[in-house]
Design an enzyme around this catalytic site. Sequence first.
Site, PDB file in Angstrom:
ATOM      1  N   ALA A 110      40.896  41.725  69.423  1.00 43.71           N
ATOM      2  CA  ALA A 110      39.952  42.917  69.762  1.00 43.71           C
ATOM      3  C   ALA A 110      40.304  42.709  71.402  1.00 43.71           C
ATOM      4  O   ALA A 110      39.952  41.731  72.225  1.00 43.71           O
ATOM      5  CB  ALA A 110      38.172  42.265  69.586  1.00 43.71           C
ATOM      6  N   SER A 111      40.618  43.832  71.873  1.00 38.55           N
ATOM      7  CA  SER A 111      41.020  43.975  73.038  1.00 38.55           C
ATOM      8  C   SER A 111      39.627  44.107  74.017  1.00 38.55           C
ATOM      9  O   SER A 111      38.704  44.358  73.687  1.00 38.55           O
ATOM     10  CB  SER A 111      41.836  45.270  73.487  1.00 38.55           C
ATOM     11  OG  SER A 111      42.951  45.289  72.488  1.00 38.55           O
TER      12      SER A 111
END
Length: 387
Positions: free
Chosen positions: A95-96
Amino acid sequence: MDLTVRMEALIADLDPLGDIRDVVKQAVRAVPRHLFIPDVGLISPRKTGTAVLIDRDADPRTWWDIVYSDTSIVTQLDDGRTDLREMEGDYTSSASAPSTVADLLNLLDPRPGHRVLEIGTGTGWTAALLSHLVGAHGEVSTVEVDSAVAGQAAKNLAAAGAQPHLVVGDGAAGCPQRAPFDRIHVTCGVRTVPYAWVEQSRPGAVIVLPYCPGFGTNHALRLVTMPDGMAIGRFPGFASYMLMRSQRGIHDRPPRGPEDKHHLTTRIDPRTIAHAPAGADLAIAALTGLTSNGSGEPDEDGDLYRLWVSDPAEPYSWAAVDWRPDTVRYKVFQVGERALWDEVVDAYFRWVSWGEPGRDRFGMTVTPEEHHLWLDSPDHVVAQRPG
């Protein structure tokens, strides 16, 4: 701390960026990030670089604090072969960090009613943000290569009430059955821009992607498709993502082959290359097609720094250049027929001869056959590589 307070704290983390549009912030408020984060994940704090496990059951407060901070969270190791609790392996899905997501969405500028293609669904959070941004009359298609990741993303999206069209497949092929697109948003690193993305875009469409050629730092690339079938754009800043699986294949450290090793020397401090600005990294990658490994920092004792350079097309073609204190000539170890270090040095000084241009002065043109790197304007091509 309740959810509203946490989300506002996350928005506050985005504010120092200055240019994040209100509609993007509204999307971040509307799509709770925690619905897309697994109970167990990994983070790599910048100060230590050592992976840290976050576990919602064992330490819920830390889990919530991390989820609603500007932090990237690793959600998969070794394409799912290694359990996250082992904390060692290649990072293959994440999850950036919200600031990175917001920055790329800002560059993409999706509008209500747009047809959007996302390459790399991951947890599904960005697909949900895109769905919010294009509204009820827009359409989002998202492609994920990993069936297990796609399956969990589908559950996450359903929990958030988002309904993009999810496809399992290689994102390099795009999604021709849903084309044409007004926007293409890429959330994995690419070394070569697949022409399928240009082909599946309307004239005037925007494609935003992390361009990761593998030499030094990586770059955000914003392309606009033209009526003649080309795409033209510039590098507005930094972006670095895990590589698209179909474009992997470069070892972090070149293998030691059986070929003879050439022992050479150089007067060029390898840290000159390792510490070069982003514009130099971009030029060297385009001119040579080579990749590098090395931060430019010496080892713990301060006695040795080694820069690796390798040829992605030939696993037994590499060079290693050693820096040691109080050295006049630095050792170069080279394997293979290409004079890799000489090519890198030549490309660096060509960049110097151009006036040391920054990353923002470079642009790229993508055609069906080639990628052209240009300086200042598309008619000033400085490097061409196959598409």
